[in-house]
Design a protein around this motif. Structure first.
Motif, PDB file in Angstrom:
ATOM      1  N   ARG A 125      10.087  11.535   1.417  1.00  0.00           N
ATOM      2  CA  ARG A 125      10.434  10.284   2.090  1.00  0.00           C
ATOM      3  C   ARG A 125       9.693  10.046   3.395  1.00  0.00           C
ATOM      4  N   ASP A 126       9.125  11.088   3.951  1.00  0.00           N
ATOM      5  CA  ASP A 126       8.378  10.936   5.192  1.00  0.00           C
ATOM      6  C   ASP A 126       6.872  11.088   4.954  1.00  0.00           C
ATOM      7  N   MET A 127       6.430  10.874   3.718  1.00  0.00           N
ATOM      8  CA  MET A 127       5.015  11.068   3.404  1.00  0.00           C
ATOM      9  C   MET A 127       4.144  10.030   4.117  1.00  0.00           C
ATOM     10  N   ALA A 128       2.884  10.350   4.218  1.00  0.00           N
ATOM     11  CA  ALA A 128       1.908   9.490   4.880  1.00  0.00           C
ATOM     12  C   ALA A 128       1.614   8.249   4.030  1.00  0.00           C
ATOM     13  N   HIS A 158      16.237   2.376   3.498  1.00  0.00           N
ATOM     14  CA  HIS A 158      15.816   2.248   4.893  1.00  0.00           C
ATOM     15  C   HIS A 158      14.535   3.024   5.193  1.00  0.00           C
ATOM     16  N   TRP A 159      14.303   4.148   4.539  1.00  0.00           N
ATOM     17  CA  TRP A 159      13.113   4.933   4.865  1.00  0.00           C
ATOM     18  C   TRP A 159      11.819   4.253   4.435  1.00  0.00           C
ATOM     19  N   GLU A 160      11.873   3.304   3.491  1.00  0.00           N
ATOM     20  CA  GLU A 160      10.664   2.576   3.108  1.00  0.00           C
ATOM     21  C   GLU A 160      10.350   1.436   4.070  1.00  0.00           C
ATOM     22  N   LEU A 161      11.221   1.215   5.039  1.00  0.00           N
ATOM     23  CA  LEU A 161      10.999   0.138   6.003  1.00  0.00           C
ATOM     24  C   LEU A 161      10.384   0.654   7.303  1.00  0.00           C
ATOM     25  N   LYS A 191       2.368  -1.823   8.880  1.00  0.00           N
ATOM     26  CA  LYS A 191       2.746  -1.900   7.468  1.00  0.00           C
ATOM     27  C   LYS A 191       3.758  -0.812   7.122  1.00  0.00           C
ATOM     28  N   THR A 192       4.823  -1.241   6.475  1.00  0.00           N
ATOM     29  CA  THR A 192       5.866  -0.305   6.065  1.00  0.00           C
ATOM     30  C   THR A 192       5.494   0.373   4.749  1.00  0.00           C
ATOM     31  N   ALA A 193       6.194   1.450   4.448  1.00  0.00           N
ATOM     32  CA  ALA A 193       5.999   2.131   3.177  1.00  0.00           C
ATOM     33  C   ALA A 193       6.232   1.160   2.021  1.00  0.00           C
ATOM     34  N   LEU A 194       7.232   0.303   2.135  1.00  0.00           N
ATOM     35  CA  LEU A 194       7.524  -0.662   1.076  1.00  0.00           C
ATOM     36  C   LEU A 194       6.366  -1.625   0.878  1.00  0.00           C
ATOM     37  N   GLU A 195       5.777  -2.088   1.962  1.00  0.00           N
ATOM     38  CA  GLU A 195       4.618  -2.973   1.848  1.00  0.00           C
ATOM     39  C   GLU A 195       3.442  -2.258   1.186  1.00  0.00           C
ATOM     40  N   LEU A 196       3.249  -0.993   1.522  1.00  0.00           N
ATOM     41  CA  LEU A 196       2.155  -0.227   0.932  1.00  0.00           C
ATOM     42  C   LEU A 196       2.367  -0.038  -0.570  1.00  0.00           C
ATOM     43  N   ILE A 197       3.604   0.263  -0.965  1.00  0.00           N
ATOM     44  CA  ILE A 197       3.921   0.376  -2.398  1.00  0.00           C
ATOM     45  C   ILE A 197       3.578  -0.928  -3.094  1.00  0.00           C
ATOM     46  N   PHE A 198       4.047  -2.010  -2.513  1.00  0.00           N
ATOM     47  CA  PHE A 198       3.904  -3.320  -3.127  1.00  0.00           C
ATOM     48  C   PHE A 198       2.436  -3.728  -3.249  1.00  0.00           C
ATOM     49  N   GLU A 199       1.686  -3.540  -2.194  1.00  0.00           N
ATOM     50  CA  GLU A 199       0.263  -3.884  -2.223  1.00  0.00           C
ATOM     51  C   GLU A 199      -0.483  -3.058  -3.264  1.00  0.00           C
ATOM     52  N   ALA A 200      -0.180  -1.780  -3.344  1.00  0.00           N
ATOM     53  CA  ALA A 200      -0.888  -0.888  -4.254  1.00  0.00           C
ATOM     54  C   ALA A 200      -0.522  -1.124  -5.712  1.00  0.00           C
ATOM     55  N   ALA A 201       0.598  -1.785  -5.956  1.00  0.00           N
ATOM     56  CA  ALA A 201       1.004  -2.066  -7.338  1.00  0.00           C
ATOM     57  C   ALA A 201       0.051  -3.047  -8.002  1.00  0.00           C
ATOM     58  N   GLY A 202      -0.784  -3.723  -7.227  1.00  0.00           N
ATOM     59  CA  GLY A 202      -1.785  -4.625  -7.801  1.00  0.00           C
ATOM     60  C   GLY A 202      -1.179  -5.903  -8.333  1.00  0.00           C
ATOM     61  N   SER A 203      -1.517  -6.240  -9.570  1.00  0.00           N
ATOM     62  CA  SER A 203      -1.052  -7.505 -10.142  1.00  0.00           C
ATOM     63  C   SER A 203       0.418  -7.467 -10.520  1.00  0.00           C
ATOM     64  N   SER A 204       1.025  -6.308 -10.403  1.00  0.00           N
ATOM     65  CA  SER A 204       2.455  -6.176 -10.638  1.00  0.00           C
ATOM     66  C   SER A 204       3.086  -5.740  -9.333  1.00  0.00           C
ATOM     67  N   PRO A 205       3.707  -6.589  -8.643  1.00  0.00           N
ATOM     68  CA  PRO A 205       4.142  -7.959  -8.887  1.00  0.00           C
ATOM     69  C   PRO A 205       3.053  -8.975  -8.561  1.00  0.00           C
TER      70      PRO A 205
END
Length: 188
Positions: free
Chosen positions: A98-101, A132-135, A142-156
């Protein structure tokens, strides 16, 4: 119509009752008609489906671990068909991650995006249950959640930066760019 006719209760929240029959009896007794199952229920989908049917309950979605998504996607798809599910949510990364880079969150997002595309081809939408830890900021602001979302590409769909909370398939209000509730729309 009652709120329990449209809301789904997350069975994980009742885990301290331990026995699935007791949990489902409690849920049905409280007037709920829809439940979100936990990943272990996918391993015994036929049995769980029978227990739900006996109480007039329907599964609306399920949590599913990243390990299961990686190791047994075909079993997960079949379980979804048995339970009548079209929505899955990866519930969380393990506590030690949860605390990964930032690169770790990007890698997770990329992998979830690829998995989401494969599941979408089977009529199943995949989302990520945020916490909360993804925020926390991980790359500048940029939050962890934003990084996940951006890296997902065309999904979403492109352009969306964060996931609002969702309830009964509808977005709930958010404050600024931060989700105010756990949960996310599907990645596909």
């Amino acid at each position: 119509m009652s709120v329990t006719d449209i809301l789904s209760i997350q069975l994980y929240t009742l885990r301290t009752l331990e026995d699935l029959d007791l949990i489902l009896d409690t849920v049905a007794g409280a007037g709920y008609r829809h439940v979100e199952t936990v990943g272990s229920h996918l391993d015994k989908a036929s049995e769980v489906r029978s227990k739900l049917d006996a109480r007039g309950l329907k599964a609306s979605s399920s949590h599913v671990s990243m390990a299961a998504l990686r190791e047994k996607p075909d079993v997960i798809v079949e379980a979804c068909r048995t339970l009548g599910l079209t929505h899955l949510y990866m519930p969380a990364v393990p506590p030690e991650e949860r605390d990964m880079a930032a690169d770790g969150w990007r890698s997770l997002g990329h992998e979830l995006g690829q998995i989401a595309e494969r599941f979408q081809a089977q009529g199943i939408r995949l989302g990520y249950h945020n916490h909360h830890w993804e925020l926390k900021p991980k790359d500048g602001a940029k939050t962890a959640l934003e990084l996940i979302f951006e890296a997902a590409g065309s999904s979403p769909s492109p352009g969306r930066r964060t996931w609002p909370g969702w309830c009964a398939g509808k977005p709930i209000p958010r404050s600024g760019s931060t989700a105010i509730a756990a949960g996310s729309p599907p990645l596909t």
